[in-house]
Write a protein that holds these residues in place. Structure first.
Motif, short mmCIF file in Angstrom:
data_model
loop_
_atom_site.label_atom_id
_atom_site.label_comp_id
_atom_site.label_asym_id
_atom_site.label_seq_id
_atom_site.Cartn_x
_atom_site.Cartn_y
_atom_site.Cartn_z
N GLY A 201 0.77 -1.24 0.00
CA GLY A 201 0.00 0.00 0.00
C GLY A 201 0.79 1.28 0.00
N ALA A 202 1.95 1.33 -0.64
CA ALA A 202 2.85 2.47 -0.47
C ALA A 202 2.72 3.56 -1.52
CB ALA A 202 4.31 1.97 -0.46
N PHE A 203 2.09 3.29 -2.69
CA PHE A 203 2.14 4.26 -3.78
C PHE A 203 1.19 5.43 -3.61
CE2 PHE A 203 4.57 1.32 -6.51
CZ PHE A 203 5.35 2.24 -7.19
N LEU A 204 1.61 6.60 -4.15
CA LEU A 204 0.76 7.77 -4.33
C LEU A 204 0.61 7.98 -5.84
CD1 LEU A 204 2.76 8.43 -1.69
CD2 LEU A 204 1.32 10.49 -1.65
N VAL A 205 -0.60 8.26 -6.30
CA VAL A 205 -0.88 8.34 -7.73
C VAL A 205 -1.92 9.43 -7.96
CG1 VAL A 205 -1.47 7.01 -9.81
CG2 VAL A 205 -0.56 5.81 -7.81
N SER A 206 -1.91 10.05 -9.13
CA SER A 206 -2.94 11.04 -9.48
C SER A 206 -4.23 10.35 -9.89
CB SER A 206 -2.45 11.93 -10.63
OG SER A 206 -2.42 11.20 -11.85
N VAL A 207 -5.33 11.06 -9.80
CA VAL A 207 -6.62 10.52 -10.21
C VAL A 207 -6.64 10.18 -11.71
CG1 VAL A 207 -9.08 11.06 -10.45
CG2 VAL A 207 -7.88 11.60 -8.33
N PRO A 208 -6.16 11.07 -12.61
CA PRO A 208 -6.15 10.70 -14.03
C PRO A 208 -5.36 9.43 -14.32
CG PRO A 208 -5.82 13.05 -13.81
CD PRO A 208 -5.72 12.47 -12.43
N ASP A 209 -4.23 9.24 -13.63
CA ASP A 209 -3.43 8.04 -13.88
C ASP A 209 -4.15 6.78 -13.42
OD1 ASP A 209 -1.41 9.25 -15.22
OD2 ASP A 209 0.10 9.02 -13.65
N MET A 210 -4.92 6.86 -12.33
CA MET A 210 -5.71 5.70 -11.92
C MET A 210 -6.78 5.39 -12.97
SD MET A 210 -4.33 4.48 -9.25
CE MET A 210 -5.57 3.30 -8.68
N GLY A 211 -7.25 6.44 -13.65
CA GLY A 211 -8.18 6.22 -14.76
C GLY A 211 -7.52 5.44 -15.90
N ARG A 212 -6.23 5.67 -16.10
CA ARG A 212 -5.50 4.93 -17.14
C ARG A 212 -5.43 3.43 -16.79
NH1 ARG A 212 -2.98 10.02 -17.15
NH2 ARG A 212 -2.84 10.90 -19.24
N LEU A 213 -5.27 3.13 -15.51
CA LEU A 213 -5.27 1.72 -15.10
C LEU A 213 -6.64 1.09 -15.33
CD1 LEU A 213 -4.08 -0.78 -13.75
CD2 LEU A 213 -4.61 0.25 -11.52
N VAL A 214 -7.70 1.81 -14.95
CA VAL A 214 -9.06 1.30 -15.16
C VAL A 214 -9.30 1.04 -16.65
CG1 VAL A 214 -11.51 1.88 -15.01
CG2 VAL A 214 -9.99 2.37 -13.08
N GLU A 215 -8.88 1.97 -17.49
CA GLU A 215 -9.03 1.81 -18.94
C GLU A 215 -8.30 0.56 -19.42
OE1 GLU A 215 -7.02 3.75 -22.90
OE2 GLU A 215 -7.48 5.10 -21.24
N ALA A 216 -7.06 0.38 -18.97
CA ALA A 216 -6.27 -0.78 -19.41
C ALA A 216 -6.91 -2.09 -18.97
CB ALA A 216 -4.85 -0.67 -18.88
N MET A 217 -7.45 -2.12 -17.75
CA MET A 217 -8.10 -3.34 -17.26
C MET A 217 -9.34 -3.68 -18.08
SD MET A 217 -6.11 -4.44 -14.87
CE MET A 217 -7.16 -5.88 -14.63
N ILE A 218 -10.14 -2.67 -18.42
CA ILE A 218 -11.33 -2.90 -19.24
C ILE A 218 -10.93 -3.46 -20.59
CG2 ILE A 218 -13.24 -1.77 -20.46
CD1 ILE A 218 -13.40 0.20 -18.11
N LYS A 219 -9.95 -2.83 -21.24
CA LYS A 219 -9.51 -3.28 -22.56
C LYS A 219 -8.93 -4.69 -22.50
CE LYS A 219 -8.54 1.14 -24.85
NZ LYS A 219 -7.47 1.98 -25.44
N ALA A 220 -8.14 -4.95 -21.48
CA ALA A 220 -7.51 -6.27 -21.37
C ALA A 220 -8.55 -7.36 -21.22
CB ALA A 220 -6.55 -6.28 -20.19
N GLU A 221 -9.54 -7.14 -20.35
CA GLU A 221 -10.56 -8.18 -20.16
C GLU A 221 -11.42 -8.36 -21.40
OE1 GLU A 221 -13.56 -9.89 -16.74
OE2 GLU A 221 -13.06 -7.76 -16.72
N ARG A 222 -11.60 -7.30 -22.17
CA ARG A 222 -12.39 -7.39 -23.40
C ARG A 222 -11.58 -7.96 -24.57
NH1 ARG A 222 -16.99 -3.40 -23.31
NH2 ARG A 222 -17.08 -3.76 -25.53
#
Length: 579
Positions: free
Chosen positions: A295-316
């Protein structure tokens, strides 16, 4: 720096306020330091109709637990991601709001602030593990003994034989926390408290020698397990966990804001300070020890959106960096308890071998989440001063992430409901209610089989349901299935039409059929009584009921499972038959 080109990608920034909101565009091809270009600015004059998403942000701002001393002192930031199924075009919409309608403590135009994403870091660790395994650097069958057996000496055989796969799926039997976290610094400086500071390999060896394991193969949420995973990858590669994760995971996904190590000026400039319920500031500024992977990372909100996008694309099955590794983190592993606001760390909810009152599926760091009749995924993150939630549903092509600086306001002690921002993000990920077309020629006997009254199973001893609904009634009138609900405080809902659905698709463990309701529910938590602390903000949402046809179901019709806020809540004819 590449210039901003044609805006093939839409990114909207909205301030959820009665006075104004700004709409901006940016090109996804721009590098991260390319500023958002204000191509269009709109001003709402109070009477202008809000979007459904804005109403959800506004509802969060009205949550009683997020006002009081917190009003005007903290806020929330969120990103909603939508991936078009045919074209693959992506939109990311950014939202921000202040507690009680006050100013939000964010850069409203760039959203460049970074936040402790806490246990969402575990997802980075899972992806790192799979990426290294895909490149032959590690094997999922390697064990704890393979990494620290020599350093730690004689470990209990059951501990030494824990595999990387078990560590990454919360099925290792290891407890939530090490037995010897360093809490003394927290007593001296609770504002900057980090109980994992100065945690060494010698501390880890001591924990592993004295720890009491739960049953392997059963879900038991473990910060210790994921902290060990990050450390093991560091040992194998000879590179610090932060740099290793940035190189193998975060940079390929375009998440260039993510970091663990910061100097004093970076803390002051980049990370808005969180607040607790008393309005006191909270920060985990002390450096981590070796268990950073939990649980150590700090991240911006837009960058977390990039992770969500990648997960959606990967599962699809769509093209995206690290697609194979991302997909593998979604392998269903076991039944799990519903995890919200650290409730998953309380052992009475866990050690599950069959579905319980509130259950889900655990993958590699991910917990299952349901929207409509489709299985999705979520991850929570809570530390002092901040609460966050990430959720997505690939079938819908939609997901969201959000974080508050209000210490998880809206959470209720003893409840599984989670904080107001966690509830808010799940709603944003589910999306606004849509008209649902019923199945053609649904046989009257099939509808009649669903008629009756059911009651909610208890969540666990001493715990409250995450849903406010205690009872559910289904009736058949003029060929239509109608539904009404009763809350735990005795309030009855209006009668609504229930639209029947069925699905032959399995969610990894079973198939289902059910009905969809359009109801309304609060963004925050249910307090001790109706409207006890002022009006709860409510928004329209989907409520989906699955009727499970399986031998282990506790009643003859199968359990009715209400999906709300990502949880599966069992309703049965006789509560004495609850699992």
């Amino acid at each position: 720096m590449a210039p901003c080109g044609v805006a093939a990608f839409l990114c909207t920034v909205i301030v959820a306020s009665a006075q104004s909101f700004d709409t901006l565009l940016r090109n996804d091809e721009c590098e991260d330091d390319c500023a958002l270009s204000a191509l269009q600015i709109k001003t709402s004059q109070g009477g202008q109709e809000q979007s459904w998403e804005e109403s959800v942000l506004g509802a969060w701002a009205q949550e009683p637990g997020c006002q009081g001393v917190l009003k005007g002192q903290c806020g929330v930031g969120a990103v909603v991601v939508e991936v078009q199924p045919e074209t693959g075009i992506v939109s990311r919409t950014l939202y921000t709001a202040g507690a009680g309608g006050g100013p939000a403590p964010f850069d409203e135009h760039k959203m460049t602030s970074i936040f402790p994403v806490a246990s969402n870091t575990k997802i980075f660790t899972s992806i790192l593990l799979m990426a290294l395994a895909d490149h032959g650097k590690v094997s999922m069958n390697e064990t704890v003994g393979d990494f620290v057996g020599q350093e730690c000496g004689d470990l209990p055989v059951a501990v030494a034989n824990i595999t990387l796969l078990q560590l990454s799926s919360h099925t290792s039997g290891l407890p939530a926390q090490p037995t010897n976290r360093h809490m003394e610094d927290c007593k001296k400086d609770p504002v900057n408290c980090n109980p994992f500071t100065k945690y060494t390999v010698q501390d880890l060896c001591q924990t592993l020698r004295e720890v009491k394991l739960g049953p392997k193969g059963h879900y038991l949420y473990s910060n210790l397990a994921f902290g060990m995973l990050g450390y093991f990858m560091e040992l194998r590669m000879g590179v610090p966990y932060e740099k290793l994760t940035q190189t193998w995971v975060l940079q390929p996904l375009g998440m260039n804001s993510a970091r663990i190590t910061m100097n004093e000026s970076q803390w002051e400039e980049l990370a808005p300070q969180g607040k607790d319920a008393s309005g006191e500031g909270r920060w985990r500024r002390q450096p981590y020890g070796i268990l950073q992977g939990n649980g150590a990372f700090l991240v911006s909100v837009p960058d977390m959106g990039r992770l969500v996008e990648a997960m959606i694309k990967a599962e699809r099955g769509q093209e995206t960096p690290l697609a194979a590794s991302l997909r593998q983190t979604l392998q269903p592993m076991a039944w799990s308890g519903f995890c919200a606001c650290n409730a998953c760390e309380e052992e009475e909810l866990l050690n599950l071998s069959i579905p319980t009152a509130e259950r889900g599926v655990v993958a590699m760091g991910w917990e299952s989440s349901s929207s409509g009749l489709r299985r999705g995924w979520h991850k929570a993150g809570d530390i002092a001063g901040y609460s966050s939630w990430m959720a997505f549903n690939a079938a819908l092509g939609r997901g969201a992430f959000g974080v508050d600086t209000c210490g998880g306001c809206g959470a209720q002690l003893g409840s599984l409901r989670g904080s107001a921002v966690q509830r808010m993000v799940q709603l944003l990920a589910d999306g606004p209610p849509k008209k649902v077309s019923p199945l053609p020629q649904v046989a009257k006997p099939e509808l009649a089989a669903l008629v009756g009254e059911v009651q909610a199973c208890p969540a666990a001893p001493g715990k409250l349901q995450s849903t406010s609904l205690a009872g559910l009634s289904l009736t058949l009138r003029d060929g239509k299935l109608l539904a009404s609900t009763t809350s735990f405080t005795g309030e009855e809902s209006d009668v609504v039409t229930a639209t029947p659905f069925s699905s032959a698709e399995a969610d990894g463990l079973q198939a289902f059929s059910g009905v969809v309701l359009e109801l309304s529910g609060p963004v925050g938590t249910i307090h001790g009584g109706p409207r006890e602390h002022g009006p709860l903000a409510e928004v329209s949402q989907w409520r989906t009921i699955h009727f499970l046809a399986e031998p282990s179901a506790p009643n003859k019709r199968g359990a009715a499972v209400l999906h709300v806020a990502g949880a599966d809540v069992f309703f049965v004819d006789d509560v004495s038959q609850c699992p």
